[in-house]
Design a protein around this motif. Sequence first.
Motif, PDB file in Angstrom:
ATOM      1  N   GLY A 244      73.570  31.168  70.294  1.00  0.00           N
ATOM      2  CA  GLY A 244      74.508  32.100  70.895  1.00  0.00           C
ATOM      3  C   GLY A 244      73.844  33.172  71.739  1.00  0.00           C
ATOM      4  N   VAL A 245      74.624  34.214  72.008  1.00  0.00           N
ATOM      5  CA  VAL A 245      74.186  35.263  72.918  1.00  0.00           C
ATOM      6  C   VAL A 245      72.942  35.974  72.383  1.00  0.00           C
ATOM      7  CG1 VAL A 245      74.837  37.435  74.005  1.00  0.00           C
ATOM      8  CG2 VAL A 245      76.514  35.590  73.815  1.00  0.00           C
ATOM      9  N   GLU A 246      72.898  36.228  71.076  1.00  0.00           N
ATOM     10  CA  GLU A 246      71.767  36.947  70.505  1.00  0.00           C
ATOM     11  C   GLU A 246      70.465  36.179  70.708  1.00  0.00           C
ATOM     12  OE1 GLU A 246      72.512  37.869  66.471  1.00  0.00           O
ATOM     13  OE2 GLU A 246      74.146  39.276  66.889  1.00  0.00           O
ATOM     14  N   ALA A 247      70.499  34.852  70.473  1.00  0.00           N
ATOM     15  CA  ALA A 247      69.291  34.050  70.659  1.00  0.00           C
ATOM     16  C   ALA A 247      68.878  34.041  72.123  1.00  0.00           C
ATOM     17  CB  ALA A 247      69.525  32.630  70.158  1.00  0.00           C
ATOM     18  N   ALA A 248      69.865  33.933  73.021  1.00  0.00           N
ATOM     19  CA  ALA A 248      69.545  33.914  74.448  1.00  0.00           C
ATOM     20  C   ALA A 248      68.933  35.244  74.884  1.00  0.00           C
ATOM     21  CB  ALA A 248      70.807  33.615  75.253  1.00  0.00           C
ATOM     22  N   ALA A 249      69.490  36.351  74.373  1.00  0.00           N
ATOM     23  CA  ALA A 249      68.953  37.665  74.728  1.00  0.00           C
ATOM     24  C   ALA A 249      67.543  37.843  74.180  1.00  0.00           C
ATOM     25  CB  ALA A 249      69.878  38.756  74.196  1.00  0.00           C
ATOM     26  N   ALA A 250      67.320  37.412  72.918  1.00  0.00           N
ATOM     27  CA  ALA A 250      65.985  37.515  72.331  1.00  0.00           C
ATOM     28  C   ALA A 250      64.981  36.686  73.113  1.00  0.00           C
ATOM     29  CB  ALA A 250      66.032  37.069  70.874  1.00  0.00           C
ATOM     30  N   MET A 251      65.415  35.526  73.563  1.00  0.00           N
ATOM     31  CA  MET A 251      64.529  34.689  74.368  1.00  0.00           C
ATOM     32  C   MET A 251      64.095  35.423  75.635  1.00  0.00           C
ATOM     33  SD  MET A 251      64.634  32.811  77.417  1.00  0.00           S
ATOM     34  CE  MET A 251      66.339  32.350  77.640  1.00  0.00           C
ATOM     35  N   GLY A 252      65.041  36.084  76.304  1.00  0.00           N
ATOM     36  CA  GLY A 252      64.693  36.809  77.517  1.00  0.00           C
ATOM     37  C   GLY A 252      63.692  37.923  77.256  1.00  0.00           C
ATOM     38  N   GLN A 253      63.892  38.639  76.146  1.00  0.00           N
ATOM     39  CA  GLN A 253      62.962  39.724  75.804  1.00  0.00           C
ATOM     40  C   GLN A 253      61.563  39.189  75.529  1.00  0.00           C
ATOM     41  OE1 GLN A 253      64.922  41.488  72.467  1.00  0.00           O
ATOM     42  NE2 GLN A 253      66.451  42.564  73.699  1.00  0.00           N
ATOM     43  N   ILE A 254      61.479  38.103  74.777  1.00  0.00           N
ATOM     44  CA  ILE A 254      60.162  37.536  74.449  1.00  0.00           C
ATOM     45  C   ILE A 254      59.466  37.048  75.711  1.00  0.00           C
ATOM     46  CG2 ILE A 254      59.010  35.625  73.255  1.00  0.00           C
ATOM     47  CD1 ILE A 254      61.102  35.899  71.042  1.00  0.00           C
ATOM     48  N   ARG A 255      60.210  36.384  76.594  1.00  0.00           N
ATOM     49  CA  ARG A 255      59.576  35.858  77.807  1.00  0.00           C
ATOM     50  C   ARG A 255      59.043  36.986  78.687  1.00  0.00           C
ATOM     51  NH1 ARG A 255      60.337  34.098  82.979  1.00  0.00           N
ATOM     52  NH2 ARG A 255      62.362  35.107  83.179  1.00  0.00           N
ATOM     53  N   VAL A 256      59.808  38.101  78.798  1.00  0.00           N
ATOM     54  CA  VAL A 256      59.353  39.240  79.606  1.00  0.00           C
ATOM     55  C   VAL A 256      58.096  39.858  78.996  1.00  0.00           C
ATOM     56  CG1 VAL A 256      59.940  41.574  80.350  1.00  0.00           C
ATOM     57  CG2 VAL A 256      61.631  39.739  80.559  1.00  0.00           C
ATOM     58  N   ALA A 257      58.117  40.052  77.644  1.00  0.00           N
ATOM     59  CA  ALA A 257      56.949  40.624  76.976  1.00  0.00           C
ATOM     60  C   ALA A 257      55.743  39.713  77.122  1.00  0.00           C
ATOM     61  CB  ALA A 257      57.265  40.859  75.498  1.00  0.00           C
ATOM     62  N   PHE A 258      55.976  38.438  76.990  1.00  0.00           N
ATOM     63  CA  PHE A 258      54.882  37.466  77.086  1.00  0.00           C
ATOM     64  C   PHE A 258      54.241  37.515  78.470  1.00  0.00           C
ATOM     65  CE2 PHE A 258      52.534  33.669  76.436  1.00  0.00           C
ATOM     66  CZ  PHE A 258      52.546  33.422  75.066  1.00  0.00           C
ATOM     67  N   ARG A 259      55.101  37.550  79.481  1.00  0.00           N
ATOM     68  CA  ARG A 259      54.571  37.585  80.852  1.00  0.00           C
ATOM     69  C   ARG A 259      53.765  38.871  81.083  1.00  0.00           C
ATOM     70  NH1 ARG A 259      55.427  35.770  86.212  1.00  0.00           N
ATOM     71  NH2 ARG A 259      56.579  33.957  85.457  1.00  0.00           N
ATOM     72  N   ALA A 260      54.252  39.974  80.521  1.00  0.00           N
ATOM     73  CA  ALA A 260      53.539  41.245  80.700  1.00  0.00           C
ATOM     74  C   ALA A 260      52.153  41.192  80.066  1.00  0.00           C
ATOM     75  CB  ALA A 260      54.360  42.380  80.098  1.00  0.00           C
ATOM     76  N   TYR A 261      52.052  40.659  78.837  1.00  0.00           N
ATOM     77  CA  TYR A 261      50.748  40.557  78.180  1.00  0.00           C
ATOM     78  C   TYR A 261      49.852  39.543  78.893  1.00  0.00           C
ATOM     79  CZ  TYR A 261      52.586  43.253  74.235  1.00  0.00           C
ATOM     80  OH  TYR A 261      53.119  44.240  73.445  1.00  0.00           O
TER      81      TYR A 261
END
Length: 676
Positions: free
Chosen positions: A487-504
Amino acid sequence: MNGKSASGDGSEAVLAGAFRHAPEPMALTAADGVIRHANHAFTELFGRDADELIGTAWFALLDAEEAERGARAQHKALAGEPRRVRLRLPVNDKFSQMVEVQIRPLREEPGPESVVVLFHTLSTEEADLRVVGDLRTDNSDSVLWSLDLGSGRIRELFGPTPLGSLLAGNDGDLESILERIHPDDTARVRDAMSASFAGRDYEQRFRVFDRLGDERSLHVRARYVPGDPARLVGIVDDVTEHVQLVRRLADRRRTEAEHGRLVTELSSKLVSATTVDKVMDLLSEEFLPIFGGFSAAALYVDDGVLRASPSALERGNVTRIDGRRADDTDYPMGAVIQDRQPRFFESRAEIVSRFPAAVEMMRSIRGQAWATVPIFGDGKVALGVWQMVWDRPHHASRDERALMLTFAGLAGQALQRIKAQQAELELADAVQRRMLPRQVASFPDMHIATKYLPSRAEWRICGDFYDVIELPDNKVGLLVGDVQGHGVEAAAAMGQIRVAFRAYATNQSDPGVVLGETNRLLTETGEIVFATCGYLVVDRGSGVMQAAWAGQPPAVLATRGSYELWSPETGPPLGVLPDTEYTVTTRVLAPGTTLLLCSDGLVESSEVTMQDGLAQVGEALAEHGEDPTAAAQILAEMAPAGRGDDIALLITRMTPRATPPPEQAESPENLSVSSG
């Protein structure tokens, strides 16, 4: 006269030989009942001289109604059936006296056939007892009986009864009767009879076959009466109807219990249904046994039009209705949807008289009775309609109507819930797609293809993701991951992780450090979010790959005609344990080798093991891996594990001009065991 014949011709000796109780009134008659001889007690009973009685039929001495009964008894006695009949003798104009008349032909009498008629005057107590016996046995399924334990002969206390004739007839032998007992009850009945011969009372229920061959259930009770001979005196009650009633009630209870179980099961299915088609199919197929219908149809309203599920269209019973306007009140379904009032029709004539326009549509339907109810939710607009059809005239009971409306209400709630879920999932899908890169980075010396496929099972949207990150020093980061949940929560968490991952990743070339920093971020936020992922840093010049793994499936390396699985050393999923250090595994991606990173939705499900899924993917990649874009499409179409989960995959292949230097050649310690 004192014991001599009224006629004085010695016939008194014949009477005395036939009956030992000489004081009883008795007469010797011809076959037609005309008195030939009468004893003194007989003349005193009727208050007439012997000369007056001789030549008169004995039953003619009675009142008209009683005379007819006596004549019938005389006739039956001559037919070979010993008869006992209870009659009333007129005493005066107001009173009568009850007697028992025994009629017995004397076949051994020389000359014309003779009949002995014996009258036994009943005392008040005996008369009362006979009345009770009559009430107990006449027009009832009872027999009052006595068994001589010495001779084994059974007789009816107050003469033949319909039930006694049906069970035994003229056969009074105990063994003959026992032979007709049901085989399953024989041993039990014989054991009880043996106890009775030892002086005990008797009571048993058992089954017996009557003289017509029908099975009957009897309840037999008897009391032991000592004497010479000893007897059993008791009652036989035919309880066949009672037993059958008990069986029917037991069957009904079982049916009701099964009915209740089925209602509960189907209600649960309705409540847990996850698609509109599933709700419609439940109403159309699985509810038929509850109502005894032969056909059912359920349709939902979609943009003002009635729609059926694909499976219902395949069955062909709704083709004339699918696509019809939901507001067409010329037909029962449209009328029900418009006013939300159920309609029950017990015959074709009734439905045709109310909806003449439906005649043409009904010609191909063999239904004889219809029940059409709205599928409604919380609002005022019906969400659909459900119709049950019977192939015979049928009156829907109050319970049936209430149950249909209850199921329709559950279906409406399910449809509302499903629509709400679909809206949420469509939003989640939009969020998911917006958070995935619209276009990954491209490089002249690497061919990269990516694919994301949402789940087809129950409209689930998960948190699978991929990314391609351009890094300093001619390197590229390849990432595939899977966030837990839907659902929406998993999709939102995925976006946050991908952004953090790219930053690191843009500030750190070591993939193990990047995973560790992302893991620390997830554990410190306090949110319960877990994610598996595999991260590779590829040196585009040398082809050297450095991998850090967090619970992700193995990578697949394929060349033309062969493949192998590479399983970098893995740590726990991100967000599980703080301060986790992720080991880096090194390997060389040689020119001509195709690399696949994928989420577990591609290769593993409840029906497919990961080993089998990876084998299918490896074989396909070995055949089509030279073109990563085509290979990605082929893998998406085959989806070995099905489409019960999201799928994210990334395929890359070094172009031939990117050749690794000799010092970077593969060494045995960098190779995983091949499974191809």
